[in-house]
Design a protein around this motif. Structure first.
Motif, PDB file in Angstrom:
ATOM      1  N   GLN A  26     -10.032  72.819  30.014  1.00 26.34           N
ATOM      2  CA  GLN A  26      -8.939  73.767  30.265  1.00 26.34           C
ATOM      3  C   GLN A  26      -8.162  74.008  28.976  1.00 26.34           C
ATOM      4  O   GLN A  26      -7.805  75.141  28.649  1.00 26.34           O
ATOM      5  N   ASN A  44     -14.870  77.327  32.437  1.00 26.91           N
ATOM      6  CA  ASN A  44     -13.520  76.897  32.053  1.00 26.91           C
ATOM      7  C   ASN A  44     -12.444  77.919  32.401  1.00 26.91           C
ATOM      8  O   ASN A  44     -11.522  78.158  31.619  1.00 26.91           O
ATOM      9  N   LEU A  45     -12.549  78.492  33.575  1.00 40.00           N
ATOM     10  CA  LEU A  45     -11.480  79.393  34.007  1.00 40.00           C
ATOM     11  C   LEU A  45     -10.252  78.570  34.386  1.00 40.00           C
ATOM     12  O   LEU A  45     -10.371  77.407  34.753  1.00 40.00           O
ATOM     13  N   PHE A  46      -9.073  79.193  34.297  1.00 51.78           N
ATOM     14  CA  PHE A  46      -7.853  78.502  34.691  1.00 51.78           C
ATOM     15  C   PHE A  46      -7.826  78.406  36.220  1.00 51.78           C
ATOM     16  O   PHE A  46      -7.732  79.412  36.914  1.00 51.78           O
ATOM     17  N   ARG A  47      -7.891  77.168  36.721  1.00 50.46           N
ATOM     18  CA  ARG A  47      -8.115  76.968  38.155  1.00 50.46           C
ATOM     19  C   ARG A  47      -6.920  77.364  39.014  1.00 50.46           C
ATOM     20  O   ARG A  47      -7.044  77.602  40.195  1.00 50.46           O
ATOM     21  N   GLN A  62      -0.936  73.036  36.260  1.00 49.17           N
ATOM     22  CA  GLN A  62      -2.004  72.373  37.017  1.00 49.17           C
ATOM     23  C   GLN A  62      -1.647  70.932  37.323  1.00 49.17           C
ATOM     24  O   GLN A  62      -1.912  70.431  38.421  1.00 49.17           O
TER      25      GLN A  62
END
Lengths: 288, 229
Positions: free
Chosen positions: B128, A133-136, B150
């Motif tokens: 997220q 769940n890293l910030f993409r 995002q």
């Protein structure tokens, strides 16, 4: 080694390290004389018709590593998520550092606490997830700075220093500018651990952090966790890695049917299984 | 035909610039409305959700031309008839054709942007949010730092399409006398009686603008993609 500063340890054998690191936030009120960092008292959780947790009691002392094992569906993950209130438990009490999580007492009754207060507790609890769940949309460095800059609001310079220290510790100093999808699963998971460590947590929660990894990448993640445990980090580790539980954990809690059936020292747990059920569980795990 | 193009090219170019300016400002308003609307659509409060859904239902249903008439011919004179000072001050700027057009197009397109951005917010995996909350981020901080950045990357391509729709829609502003590309074509046609040439040249202008826009959108899209491989 710059690594000592990741851990706020109150444990005797690590006392010198604790002094060395002496982070500004380290003085926290401890709960009573026993000094438990995390304490669950009679915690229960029901999802619709299914009881996920019932009468769970667990106490984790500062510097201790507790492995939570058990068959799937036994409530391990739910238990972990109740500790930082990602899952709101509906009976019993959870204390972190002596502070009731998610509720406050009002005239003898428990009422749901404000979002703000829950966040105050959460920022002192590090959590690492099965799927990273890293910030993409952020680089490795961006992922590490997000919490310190916007939640803890520490100065940028300080956050950067710490981020680089932590990255060194997990062995990814050369990946600062990479994006999560440019890293292997094992690297992503180490970044996720680093992200949690940047918050200087009192306790780290690990939720089956190696289950989504290719077998050859499991080792590098476990190595980081092992080092953390040695440095005196308080850790609660939900895991299927029995050898890790045996070698690294101080205690093992075996869960079944939403409750902790056995809670004992790691060595005894593996050498003298207390029930036939645990014996067969261990046999199946070691075959796998 | 060539002679016509030679004579009227500068005239059309100015019209195209006006149309593009109209589109840009309308889209700015549209995305701003879309952001607020989308946050409303995913709000935890039912009343806020209803309000946002109501906006979308109404403004997606009204044809842009009708909306343009209501905003330009309807609202300022209505305020004048009522004689309420506050309303007159608020709505009299709509006597300005360009402003009226921008408001109408932004309100119309905003409904679509709301839906585009809402869908993009909902396309962000809940993990997220979970990761952000586990760091102690509040709902709004999570939105601001993790979810919105995002989802705007996801929404960029469909918003680019919306931009093109709005650009073509600005031709409607000719009916309230905004001298954009279509209005210029009408004037040229009236002056020369070369209807086919006058309007075809406008068509060519629109096609070229749309192609250029499309290129720009896909360039920027690649740049801001969530996939970095």
């Amino acid at each position: 080694m710059p690594n000592e500063s990741f851990v706020r340890s109150g444990r005797e054998e690590n006392a010198d390290r604790a002094v060395l690191s002496a982070p500004a936030l380290s003085t926290t009120p401890s709960q009573g004389a026993h000094g438990a960092v995390v304490e669950l008292i009679d915690v229960g959780k029901v999802f619709g018709a299914t009881t996920a947790l019932s009468h769970v009691n667990l106490k984790v002392a500062r510097g201790e590593t507790v492995a939570i094992v058990g068959p799937s569906g036994s409530g391990k993950t739910t238990l972990l998520r109740c500790i930082n209130f990602l899952v709101p438990y509906d009976s019993g009490r959870v204390y972190v550092n002596g502070q009731l999580v998610g509720y406050r007492e009002e005239r003898g009754r428990l009422v749901r606490d404000s979002e703000h207060n829950v966040n105050q507790v959460r920022k002192r609890i590090g959590m690492v997830f099965q799927r990273f769940n890293l910030f993409r949309h952020r680089t490795v460095l961006g992922n590490l700075l997000e919490g310190p800059l916007y939640v803890l609001r520490v100065p940028k310079r300080e956050a950067l220093t710490r981020a680089y220290e932590v990255l060194n510790m997990v062995g990814l100093a050369d990946k600062v500018t990479a994006y999560p999808d440019q890293l292997s699963g094992g690297q992503q998971q180490r970044v996720a651990i680093a992200r949690a460590l940047c918050m200087q947590p009192e306790v780290m929660l690990f939720d089956e952090v190696t289950s989504a990894l290719d077998p050859e990448l499991v080792g590098e993640v476990l190595a980081v966790m092992r080092r953390l445990a040695q440095q005196g980090m308080t850790m609660i580790v939900v895991t299927h890695e029995m050898s890790f539980a045996r070698d690294v954990a101080d205690r093992v809690a075996f869960m079944e049917g939403g409750t902790i059936v056995v809670d004992q020292g790691a060595r005894e747990f593996f050498t003298r299984p207390q029930t036939p059920r645990i014996e067969s569980f261990l046999r199946r795990m070691s075959l796998a | 035909m060539l002679q016509f193009a030679r004579d009227y090219l500068p005239f059309y170019t100015i019209g195209a610039v006006v149309g593009m300016g109209l589109t840009l400002t309308s889209m700015l308003g549209s995305v701003a409305i879309g952001l607020v609307g989308a946050l409303g659509r995913v709000s935890e409060r039912p009343a806020v959700r209803t309000l946002a859904s109501g906006y979308v239902a109404i403004f997606r249903g009204v044809p842009p031309l009708v909306l343009l008439y209501v905003v330009y011919f309807g609202l300022p004179s209505w305020a004048h008839d009522l004689g309420i000072r506050f309303l007159m001050d608020l709505l009299s700027p709509l006597n300005n054709r360009i402003l009226a057009a921008v408001v109408a197009f932004a309100l119309n397109s905003g409904a679509y942007s709301t839906e585009i951005i809402r869908a993009s917010i909902q396309s962000i995996p809940p993990e997220q949010t979970e990761a952000a909350r586990s760091l102690g981020m509040s709902y709004w901080l999570t939105m601001r730092r993790v979810i919105i950045p995002q989802s705007l990357r996801v929404a960029f391509a469909p918003l680019g399409n919306e931009f093109i729709t709005v650009l073509k829609g600005t031709s409607l502003a000719s009916v309230i006398g905004v001298t954009e590309l279509m209005r210029d074509a009408q004037l040229a046609a009236a002056a020369t009686f070369q209807n086919l040439v006058a309007y075809s040249l406008a068509a060519i202008f629109y096609v070229v603008m749309v192609i250029i826009l499309q290129q720009m959108v896909s360039m920027v899209e690649k740049r801001f993609s969530l996939h970095h491989a």
